[in-house]
Design a protein around this motif. Structure first.
Motif, mmCIF file in Angstrom:
data_model
loop_
_atom_site.group_PDB
_atom_site.id
_atom_site.type_symbol
_atom_site.label_atom_id
_atom_site.label_comp_id
_atom_site.label_asym_id
_atom_site.label_seq_id
_atom_site.Cartn_x
_atom_site.Cartn_y
_atom_site.Cartn_z
ATOM 1 N N ALA A 29 -39.675 42.242 -28.673
ATOM 2 C CA ALA A 29 -38.508 41.731 -29.460
ATOM 3 C C ALA A 29 -37.045 42.089 -29.111
ATOM 4 C CB ALA A 29 -38.942 43.339 -30.994
ATOM 5 N N HIS A 30 -37.405 41.790 -28.383
ATOM 6 C CA HIS A 30 -35.674 41.554 -27.444
ATOM 7 C C HIS A 30 -34.830 40.265 -28.159
ATOM 8 C CE1 HIS A 30 -31.991 42.597 -25.475
ATOM 9 N NE2 HIS A 30 -32.214 41.845 -24.137
ATOM 10 N N GLU A 31 -33.720 40.361 -28.768
ATOM 11 C CA GLU A 31 -33.093 39.558 -28.935
ATOM 12 C C GLU A 31 -32.931 37.903 -27.955
ATOM 13 O OE1 GLU A 31 -28.977 39.391 -30.095
ATOM 14 O OE2 GLU A 31 -28.415 40.302 -28.311
ATOM 15 N N THR A 32 -32.684 38.419 -26.852
ATOM 16 C CA THR A 32 -32.673 37.439 -25.892
ATOM 17 C C THR A 32 -33.875 35.929 -25.540
ATOM 18 O OG1 THR A 32 -30.807 38.268 -24.048
ATOM 19 C CG2 THR A 32 -32.151 36.487 -23.030
ATOM 20 N N ARG A 33 -35.528 37.179 -26.033
ATOM 21 C CA ARG A 33 -36.337 36.126 -26.724
ATOM 22 C C ARG A 33 -36.456 35.400 -27.276
ATOM 23 N NH1 ARG A 33 -41.090 37.419 -27.783
ATOM 24 N NH2 ARG A 33 -42.996 35.741 -27.215
ATOM 25 N N VAL A 34 -36.156 36.800 -28.992
ATOM 26 C CA VAL A 34 -37.157 35.852 -30.179
ATOM 27 C C VAL A 34 -35.770 34.852 -29.882
ATOM 28 C CG1 VAL A 34 -35.882 36.659 -32.102
ATOM 29 C CG2 VAL A 34 -36.873 38.157 -30.783
ATOM 30 N N ARG A 35 -34.346 34.801 -29.857
ATOM 31 C CA ARG A 35 -33.218 33.677 -29.484
ATOM 32 C C ARG A 35 -33.670 32.031 -28.738
ATOM 33 N NH1 ARG A 35 -27.679 37.187 -31.798
ATOM 34 N NH2 ARG A 35 -28.932 37.689 -33.125
ATOM 35 N N TYR A 36 -34.406 33.241 -27.809
ATOM 36 C CA TYR A 36 -34.603 31.544 -27.084
ATOM 37 C C TYR A 36 -34.894 30.037 -27.506
ATOM 38 C CZ TYR A 36 -35.998 28.631 -22.650
ATOM 39 O OH TYR A 36 -36.667 28.270 -21.176
ATOM 40 N N LEU A 37 -33.938 29.558 -27.128
ATOM 41 C CA LEU A 37 -34.242 27.599 -27.581
ATOM 42 C C LEU A 37 -34.466 27.012 -26.343
ATOM 43 C CD1 LEU A 37 -30.200 27.727 -29.509
ATOM 44 C CD2 LEU A 37 -32.842 27.933 -30.490
ATOM 45 N N GLY A 38 -35.146 27.522 -25.221
ATOM 46 C CA GLY A 38 -35.560 26.777 -24.340
ATOM 47 C C GLY A 38 -34.556 26.154 -23.398
ATOM 48 N N THR A 39 -34.940 25.235 -21.945
ATOM 49 C CA THR A 39 -34.126 24.897 -20.906
ATOM 50 C C THR A 39 -34.262 23.305 -21.157
ATOM 51 O OG1 THR A 39 -33.822 27.189 -19.365
ATOM 52 C CG2 THR A 39 -33.562 25.190 -18.917
ATOM 53 N N PRO A 40 -33.311 22.248 -21.231
ATOM 54 C CA PRO A 40 -33.189 20.925 -20.914
ATOM 55 C C PRO A 40 -33.209 21.317 -19.032
ATOM 56 C CG PRO A 40 -30.263 22.110 -21.170
ATOM 57 C CD PRO A 40 -31.644 23.283 -21.274
ATOM 58 N N ALA A 41 -33.759 19.953 -19.011
ATOM 59 C CA ALA A 41 -33.939 19.438 -17.495
ATOM 60 C C ALA A 41 -33.612 17.855 -17.320
ATOM 61 C CB ALA A 41 -35.441 19.954 -17.097
ATOM 62 N N TYR A 42 -33.017 17.666 -16.295
ATOM 63 C CA TYR A 42 -32.748 15.826 -15.679
ATOM 64 C C TYR A 42 -34.319 15.136 -16.111
ATOM 65 C CZ TYR A 42 -28.154 16.399 -13.944
ATOM 66 O OH TYR A 42 -26.931 17.529 -13.278
ATOM 67 N N THR A 43 -35.093 14.171 -16.774
ATOM 68 C CA THR A 43 -35.595 13.545 -16.746
ATOM 69 C C THR A 43 -36.035 12.906 -15.606
ATOM 70 O OG1 THR A 43 -34.644 11.848 -18.419
ATOM 71 C CG2 THR A 43 -36.834 11.431 -17.637
ATOM 72 N N PRO A 44 -37.418 13.296 -15.226
ATOM 73 C CA PRO A 44 -38.058 13.305 -14.315
ATOM 74 C C PRO A 44 -38.065 11.646 -13.874
ATOM 75 C CG PRO A 44 -39.807 13.459 -15.902
ATOM 76 C CD PRO A 44 -38.442 13.798 -16.348
ATOM 77 N N ASP A 45 -37.385 12.207 -12.676
ATOM 78 C CA ASP A 45 -37.784 10.503 -11.481
ATOM 79 C C ASP A 45 -38.358 11.158 -10.023
ATOM 80 O OD1 ASP A 45 -36.809 8.328 -10.646
ATOM 81 O OD2 ASP A 45 -34.849 8.241 -12.076
ATOM 82 N N GLU A 46 -39.206 9.641 -9.660
ATOM 83 C CA GLU A 46 -40.193 10.736 -8.511
ATOM 84 C C GLU A 46 -38.742 10.372 -7.103
ATOM 85 O OE1 GLU A 46 -44.097 8.341 -8.325
ATOM 86 O OE2 GLU A 46 -43.584 7.065 -10.525
ATOM 87 N N LYS A 47 -37.999 9.316 -7.507
ATOM 88 C CA LYS A 47 -36.833 9.347 -5.910
ATOM 89 C C LYS A 47 -36.608 10.496 -5.840
ATOM 90 C CE LYS A 47 -32.311 9.003 -8.418
ATOM 91 N NZ LYS A 47 -30.839 8.509 -8.503
ATOM 92 N N TRP A 48 -36.863 11.641 -6.682
ATOM 93 C CA TRP A 48 -36.344 13.122 -6.156
ATOM 94 C C TRP A 48 -37.374 13.830 -5.507
ATOM 95 C CZ3 TRP A 48 -31.772 13.904 -5.676
ATOM 96 C CH2 TRP A 48 -30.096 13.762 -5.969
ATOM 97 N N ALA A 49 -38.469 13.625 -5.616
ATOM 98 C CA ALA A 49 -39.401 13.827 -4.939
ATOM 99 C C ALA A 49 -39.312 13.340 -4.018
ATOM 100 C CB ALA A 49 -41.091 13.581 -5.454
ATOM 101 N N VAL A 50 -38.883 14.242 -2.403
ATOM 102 C CA VAL A 50 -38.454 13.455 -1.649
ATOM 103 C C VAL A 50 -39.163 13.935 -0.547
ATOM 104 C CG1 VAL A 50 -36.334 14.035 -0.085
ATOM 105 C CG2 VAL A 50 -35.915 13.780 -2.269
ATOM 106 N N PRO A 51 -39.836 12.694 0.810
ATOM 107 C CA PRO A 51 -40.356 13.752 1.504
ATOM 108 C C PRO A 51 -39.761 14.219 2.125
ATOM 109 C CG PRO A 51 -39.901 11.403 1.571
ATOM 110 C CD PRO A 51 -39.584 11.951 0.243
ATOM 111 N N GLY A 52 -40.024 15.259 3.585
ATOM 112 C CA GLY A 52 -39.441 16.037 4.319
ATOM 113 C C GLY A 52 -40.333 16.845 5.520
#
Length: 245
Positions: free
Chosen positions: A98-121
């Motif tokens: 019931a802690h307010e940080t969890r109850v009021r959580y609105l989610g986390t935005p993210a960059y649009t996924p793009d295969e160019k950022w799946a970098v070979p290494g």
């Protein structure tokens, strides 16, 4: 959506569900540092203190000892009580759904996924794994992790590398990093990324689309590690999770 985007969306939905679980880190109500003097804490049964080799709880049912270096979770009504060691210090962290940080959580935005950022290494192991000391979001606290080697890769024509730590499964790797987006569109202190076990030739995929925030991006009751100095990338990684809402 492409297959790549669908896989990312499923992964991020599952990650958000774990983050907002009833006893996840959004439910933490306090960070209590234990000393050799017995103390009581709101909502936590008994008296607690730390000895060099154990955390000790004096409960109605008797004394319980929790060995140094081993994290445990106890249940008390709706609460889950994390009994843990951080930087050689004993801590308690109650978790209340019931802690307010969890109850009021609105989610986390993210960059649009793009295969160019799946970098070979390529994973380059050290001759021997070595301990690496890093700072923490808690002033004066340090963490020590074993590093088996580094990951080398290229972004925008720049040859880069990240010191890697051991991941949660055999052979897997884990990195902490900052980049040119840190403090602008992403959390300033750190982001984290899991990397699957390298192939026989050391090949890996560093998928920055799956870079995630650590608990310190959401709660003041976290003890998150900071990246080693060499993991401050001189490029803007416009991929992965952004600043929480």
């Amino acid at each position: 959506m492409t297959s790549f985007e669908q896989q990312w969306a499923r992964w991020h939905d599952e990650h958000e569900q774990r983050r907002a679980a009833p006893h996840g880190f959004l439910a933490i109500t306090g960070l209590h540092w234990l000393t050799e003097t017995p103390q009581r804490f709101p909502g936590v049964p008994g008296e607690w203190h730390a000895e060099p080799d154990a955390i000790v709880a004096a409960l109605e049912s008797g004394e319980r000892r929790f060995p140094a270096g081993q994290d445990t979770t106890l249940e008390h009504g709706d609460l889950a009580i994390e009994v843990a060691w951080r930087g050689g210090h004993g801590v308690l962290r109650p978790r209340d759904p019931a802690h307010e940080t969890r109850v009021r959580y609105l989610g986390t935005p993210a960059y649009t996924p793009d295969e160019k950022w799946a970098v070979p290494g390529r994973f380059v192991p050290f001759d021997e794994p070595k301990p690496v000391t890093v700072g923490s979001v808690v002033e004066g606290l340090e963490h020590v992790y074993e590093s088996p080697g580094r990951i080398e890769f290229t972004i925008g024509g720049q040859d880069l590398s990240l010191t890697a730590f051991n991941g949660g499964t055999p052979g897997a790797l884990f990195v902490l990093f900052t980049d040119g987006t840190s403090g602008i569109t992403t959390y300033p202190a750190n982001r984290s990324l899991s990397v699957a076990a390298p192939g026989p030739d050391g090949s890996v995929i560093v998928d920055f689309n799956r870079a995630t925030n650590l608990p310190c991006a959401y709660t003041e009751f976290a003890t998150c590690p900071l990246p080693p100095a060499e993991n401050r990338l001189p490029v803007s990684v416009e991929a992965g999770e952004q600043l929480p809402r």
